[in-house]
Design an enzyme around this catalytic site. Structure first.
Site, PDB file in Angstrom:
ATOM      1  N   ARG A 163      51.214   0.491  56.411  1.00  0.00           N
ATOM      2  CA  ARG A 163      50.354   0.894  56.832  1.00  0.00           C
ATOM      3  C   ARG A 163      49.627   0.868  57.450  1.00  0.00           C
ATOM      4  O   ARG A 163      49.044   1.159  58.451  1.00  0.00           O
ATOM      5  CB  ARG A 163      50.448   2.149  55.567  1.00  0.00           C
ATOM      6  CG  ARG A 163      49.175   1.072  54.248  1.00  0.00           C
ATOM      7  CD  ARG A 163      48.528   1.749  53.502  1.00  0.00           C
ATOM      8  NE  ARG A 163      49.837   1.580  52.390  1.00  0.00           N
ATOM      9  CZ  ARG A 163      50.006   2.349  51.140  1.00  0.00           C
ATOM     10  NH1 ARG A 163      49.312   2.633  51.063  1.00  0.00           N
ATOM     11  NH2 ARG A 163      51.105   2.133  50.573  1.00  0.00           N
ATOM     12  N   LYS A 212      57.689   0.512  61.458  1.00  0.00           N
ATOM     13  CA  LYS A 212      57.332  -0.792  60.808  1.00  0.00           C
ATOM     14  C   LYS A 212      58.075  -2.123  61.361  1.00  0.00           C
ATOM     15  O   LYS A 212      59.586  -1.843  60.744  1.00  0.00           O
ATOM     16  CB  LYS A 212      57.481  -0.348  59.700  1.00  0.00           C
ATOM     17  CG  LYS A 212      56.826  -1.230  58.925  1.00  0.00           C
ATOM     18  CD  LYS A 212      56.634  -1.353  57.266  1.00  0.00           C
ATOM     19  CE  LYS A 212      56.608  -2.554  56.137  1.00  0.00           C
ATOM     20  NZ  LYS A 212      56.441  -1.913  54.815  1.00  0.00           N
ATOM     21  N   ASP A 224      62.688  -5.095  56.008  1.00  0.00           N
ATOM     22  CA  ASP A 224      61.131  -4.545  56.515  1.00  0.00           C
ATOM     23  C   ASP A 224      60.353  -4.584  58.157  1.00  0.00           C
ATOM     24  O   ASP A 224      59.883  -3.770  57.619  1.00  0.00           O
ATOM     25  CB  ASP A 224      60.538  -5.382  55.895  1.00  0.00           C
ATOM     26  CG  ASP A 224      58.986  -4.412  54.850  1.00  0.00           C
ATOM     27  OD1 ASP A 224      59.062  -3.468  55.045  1.00  0.00           O
ATOM     28  OD2 ASP A 224      57.525  -4.891  55.121  1.00  0.00           O
ATOM     29  N   LYS A 253      54.425 -11.506  47.015  1.00  0.00           N
ATOM     30  CA  LYS A 253      55.968 -10.512  45.800  1.00  0.00           C
ATOM     31  C   LYS A 253      56.194 -11.370  44.719  1.00  0.00           C
ATOM     32  O   LYS A 253      56.335 -12.927  45.485  1.00  0.00           O
ATOM     33  CB  LYS A 253      56.759 -10.130  46.938  1.00  0.00           C
ATOM     34  CG  LYS A 253      56.246  -8.552  48.014  1.00  0.00           C
ATOM     35  CD  LYS A 253      57.009  -8.562  48.523  1.00  0.00           C
ATOM     36  CE  LYS A 253      57.121  -7.523  49.478  1.00  0.00           C
ATOM     37  NZ  LYS A 253      56.907  -5.611  48.700  1.00  0.00           N
ATOM     38  N   GLU A 266      50.767  -3.884  53.605  1.00  0.00           N
ATOM     39  CA  GLU A 266      50.183  -3.545  54.783  1.00  0.00           C
ATOM     40  C   GLU A 266      51.365  -3.144  56.224  1.00  0.00           C
ATOM     41  O   GLU A 266      50.542  -2.692  57.416  1.00  0.00           O
ATOM     42  CB  GLU A 266      51.157  -5.629  55.242  1.00  0.00           C
ATOM     43  CG  GLU A 266      52.480  -5.313  55.860  1.00  0.00           C
ATOM     44  CD  GLU A 266      53.618  -5.036  54.265  1.00  0.00           C
ATOM     45  OE1 GLU A 266      53.241  -5.118  53.644  1.00  0.00           O
ATOM     46  OE2 GLU A 266      54.521  -5.035  54.759  1.00  0.00           O
ATOM     47  N   ASP A 286      50.183  -7.040  50.241  1.00  0.00           N
ATOM     48  CA  ASP A 286      50.968  -6.227  50.421  1.00  0.00           C
ATOM     49  C   ASP A 286      51.097  -4.714  50.628  1.00  0.00           C
ATOM     50  O   ASP A 286      52.246  -4.152  51.444  1.00  0.00           O
ATOM     51  CB  ASP A 286      51.602  -6.623  49.125  1.00  0.00           C
ATOM     52  CG  ASP A 286      53.573  -6.152  49.315  1.00  0.00           C
ATOM     53  OD1 ASP A 286      54.312  -6.603  49.498  1.00  0.00           O
ATOM     54  OD2 ASP A 286      53.918  -6.033  48.042  1.00  0.00           O
ATOM     55  N   ASP A 321      58.465  -9.591  55.134  1.00  0.00           N
ATOM     56  CA  ASP A 321      57.024  -9.106  53.822  1.00  0.00           C
ATOM     57  C   ASP A 321      57.358 -10.194  52.476  1.00  0.00           C
ATOM     58  O   ASP A 321      57.382  -9.958  51.902  1.00  0.00           O
ATOM     59  CB  ASP A 321      57.895  -7.688  53.651  1.00  0.00           C
ATOM     60  CG  ASP A 321      56.216  -7.247  52.868  1.00  0.00           C
ATOM     61  OD1 ASP A 321      55.564  -8.246  52.881  1.00  0.00           O
ATOM     62  OD2 ASP A 321      56.250  -5.730  52.492  1.00  0.00           O
TER      63      ASP A 321
HETATM   64  N1  BES Z   1      58.056  -3.489  52.410  1.00  0.00           N
HETATM   65  C1  BES Z   1      57.028  -2.945  50.983  1.00  0.00           C
HETATM   66  C2  BES Z   1      57.674  -1.608  51.040  1.00  0.00           C
HETATM   67  C3  BES Z   1      59.839  -1.661  50.133  1.00  0.00           C
HETATM   68  C4  BES Z   1      59.727  -2.544  48.883  1.00  0.00           C
HETATM   69  C5  BES Z   1      60.585  -1.342  50.675  1.00  0.00           C
HETATM   70  C6  BES Z   1      61.381  -2.985  47.828  1.00  0.00           C
HETATM   71  C7  BES Z   1      61.695  -1.834  50.739  1.00  0.00           C
HETATM   72  C8  BES Z   1      62.501  -2.342  49.446  1.00  0.00           C
HETATM   73  C9  BES Z   1      55.958  -2.686  51.297  1.00  0.00           C
HETATM   74  O1  BES Z   1      55.343  -3.050  52.392  1.00  0.00           O
HETATM   75  C10 BES Z   1      54.929  -2.999  50.077  1.00  0.00           C
HETATM   76  O2  BES Z   1      54.664  -4.068  50.363  1.00  0.00           O
HETATM   77  N2  BES Z   1      54.614  -1.863  49.303  1.00  0.00           N
HETATM   78  C11 BES Z   1      53.560  -1.427  48.300  1.00  0.00           C
HETATM   79  C12 BES Z   1      52.695  -0.936  48.563  1.00  0.00           C
HETATM   80  C13 BES Z   1      51.373  -1.406  47.376  1.00  0.00           C
HETATM   81  C14 BES Z   1      50.940  -2.541  46.830  1.00  0.00           C
HETATM   82  C15 BES Z   1      50.039  -0.214  47.670  1.00  0.00           C
HETATM   83  C16 BES Z   1      54.824  -0.992  47.086  1.00  0.00           C
HETATM   84  O3  BES Z   1      55.722  -0.292  47.243  1.00  0.00           O
HETATM   85  O4  BES Z   1      54.684  -2.054  46.441  1.00  0.00           O
HETATM   86 ZN    ZN Z   2      56.439  -4.309  53.705  1.00  0.00          ZN
HETATM   87 MN    MN Z   3      54.038  -5.065  51.440  1.00  0.00          MN
END
Ligand code: BES
Ligand code: ZN
Ligand code: MN
Length: 506
Positions: free
Chosen positions: A352, A266, A289, A278, A350, A348, A271
């Site tokens: 996946r 990834k 990220d 966010k 993204e 968010d 992000d």
């Molecule tokens: N990049 C984030 C995940 C992340 C969070 C990495 C904290 C490192 C530290 C990812 O893209 C994300 O935002 N995931 C969301 C998914 C949700 C919307 C289903 C999350 O984990 O809140």
């Molecule tokens: Zn992310």
């Molecule tokens: Mn995200």
């Protein structure tokens, strides 16, 4: 773009009185107080020192570092006592406690030029651990400082004192340690580089730069080619940014290869969450990220540097997730590589989306296994904390990865993919939605990715594992062991060990 100075590693078995600035010996935290570990001091000095540990306040706790004046036998160098953490009488130190102790000492001794590390080394593996720790401890990231005031240069030379210094295999051991640590440090620097400077196009350029001089082929897809060839996930995430997405394929394909693996990373260079934006607090951490892409890139470069007989291909899925008039909206439907449709209910989620395209592309080349690495979910931190990566997927691969991580000294833990999670991803309008059950969200994300893993020539799903490194890839706490602040470079060592293991088994 990524400039890391490399430490010089060497070994000696006698002659402590060199030109070293410091001689480091170990202290363990025993059940009845501090224990001075085997060391090359004279018996008289060692005895006196052992008696002074308690009044000196030396406990042997991990990361403790106490500097003392040099002794006659250490020559010009000061004497340094480095904690190795808990020890049990009669039990050898683990490789990882040596790696951490050496790393912590070298990290904290920044500013000195040459350091002698005199920890007990019972095997060649122990020497390797000390060498790796030293090389990962000697790291700094100063590219964006205009002045070096108050900064200390990392240690330039680590001399490992060991009775095994005459062993003929030590050259190869030090070479491997240096190459692996170089890959870790280069991963850290890519993660640490600010998103103003590391964006999809510049990340692709950095991959080409880092591959220079190695038997590795780098191919870059720009936005036009991504669009034309149907990479709907990468385009859907990247189109909200003025800095357009990229896919980078990094291939190491030696003629003597006996196994073939694909690594997918990834590479979200920043992000924001996109339209599902966010909160401001800690958003800056999202420069990390792209850690998964940095890991798979540097792993393939390390495998090439080591000349291992494996065909290894890294797929770096790179985009910047921004909100704008051109960005994907919640409820948009994307057609991914291969034709599956995804309803984007949260922009968010993204990672996946870009990873799905990468996994489909990787599958088309029928590798023996696909391993994807991603800072995929906040749920990973809830489930396993800051330092332990989650691994999910085909049991043969997850089991081998756990064993490799144990050998490499990294923390990973296998998690299941419970069957009830799949229906939570059902969409009203498309083949699948990009969000589902929130509880156990790390596993939900992995269940989404599994949908995109292709079949082998016999029609079976290609063996696949997903590693979620959201927590362990970035250290926003204090430094410890060989781990510095910010980018950690985690998982490179596990992947190199995994490849060595499958080659040894082949
Ligand atoms: N990049 C984030 C995940 C992340 C969070 C990495 C904290 C490192 C530290 C990812 O893209 C994300 O935002 N995931 C969301 C998914 C949700 C919307 C289903 C999350 O984990 O809140
Ligand atoms: Zn992310
Ligand atoms: Mn995200």
């Amino acid at each position: 773009m990524v400039k890391n100075t490399e430490i010089n590693l060497s070994t000696v078995s006698r002659g402590l009185k060199g030109t070293s600035d410091a001689v480091v010996i170990g202290v363990g935290q025993g059940t009845d107080g501090p224990v001075l570990l085997d060391n090359p001091l004279t018996a008289k000095s060692a005895e006196a020192l052992a008696d002074s540990l308690k009044p000196l306040g030396v406990t042997g706790a991990a990361d403790q570092l106490v500097r003392l004046p040099g002794l006659p036998e250490t020559g010009s160098g000061v004497l340094v006592l480095a904690g190795v953490g808990k020890v049990q009488a009669g039990k050898p130190l683990t490789g990882e406690s040596l790696r951490r102790a050496a790393g912590s000492a070298v990290r904290q001794l920044a500013g000195l030029g040459t350091v002698t590390l005199a920890f007990p080394t019972a095997s060649v593996e122990d020497v390797a651990a000390v060498a790796e720790g030293a090389a990962m401890g000697a790291y700094s990231f100063t590219e964006f400082r205009s002045s070096s005031d108050g900064l200390k240069d990392p240690v330039r030379n680590a001399v490992i004192f060991t009775e095994l210094a005459d062993r003929s295999d030590l050259g190869a051991v030090l070479k491997r340690a240096g190459l692996v640590a170089k890959a870790v440090n280069s991963t850290r620097s890519l993660v640490n580089t600010p998103p103003s400077h590391l964006y999809p196009e510049s990340f692709a350029e950095a991959a080409k730069d880092l591959a220079k001089g190695l038997p590795v082929k780098v191919t870059v897809w720009d936005e036009k080619r991504l669009e034309k060839e149907g990479f709907g996930g990468i385009m859907g995430v990247g189109k909200g940014s003025t800095r357009q997405p990229r896919l980078v394929k990094v291939e190491y394909s030696p003629a003597k290869a006996t196994r073939k693996i694909a690594l997918v990373g990834k590479g979200i260079t920043f992000d924001t969450g996109g339209i599902s934006i966010k909160p401001a607090l800690h958003m800056g951490d999202m420069k990390s990220d792209m850690a998964g892409a940095a890991v798979v890139l540097n792993t393939v470069l390390a495998l090439a540097g080591l000349g291992l007989p494996v065909k290894a291909t890294a797929w770096l899925c790179i985009a910047e997730n921004m909100p704008s008039g051109a960005a994907s909206r919640p409820a948009d439907v994307l057609t991914m590589l291969g034709g599956k449709t995804v309803e984007v209910l949260n922009t968010d989620a993204e990672g996946r989306l870009v990873m799905a395209d990468g996994i489909v592309a990787a599958s088309r080349e029928y590798p023996d296994a696909i391993i994807d690495v991603a800072t995929l979910t906040g749920a990973q931190l809830i489930a396993l904390g800051n330092r332990t990566a989650g691994v999910m997927g085909t049991e043969s691969v997850t089991g081998a990865l756990k064993a490799a991580a144990d050998r490499a000294g990294e923390l990973v833990w296998p998690m299941p993919l419970p069957e009830e999670l799949r229906p939570s991803l059902d969409s009203q309008v498309a083949d699948i939605a990009n969000i589902g059950e929130r509880h156990g969200g790390m596993m939900t994300a992995a269940v989404f990715l599994r949908e995109f893993v292709g079949k082998d020539k016999a029609g079976e799903q290609i063996p696949w594992a997903h590693i979620d490194i959201a927590g362990p890839s970035f250290n926003n706490g204090s430094p410890y062991g060989y781990t510095h602040k910010q980018g950690t470079g985690c998982t490179v060592r596990t992947l190199v060990a995994y490849v060595e293991d499958i080659l040894a088994a082949a």
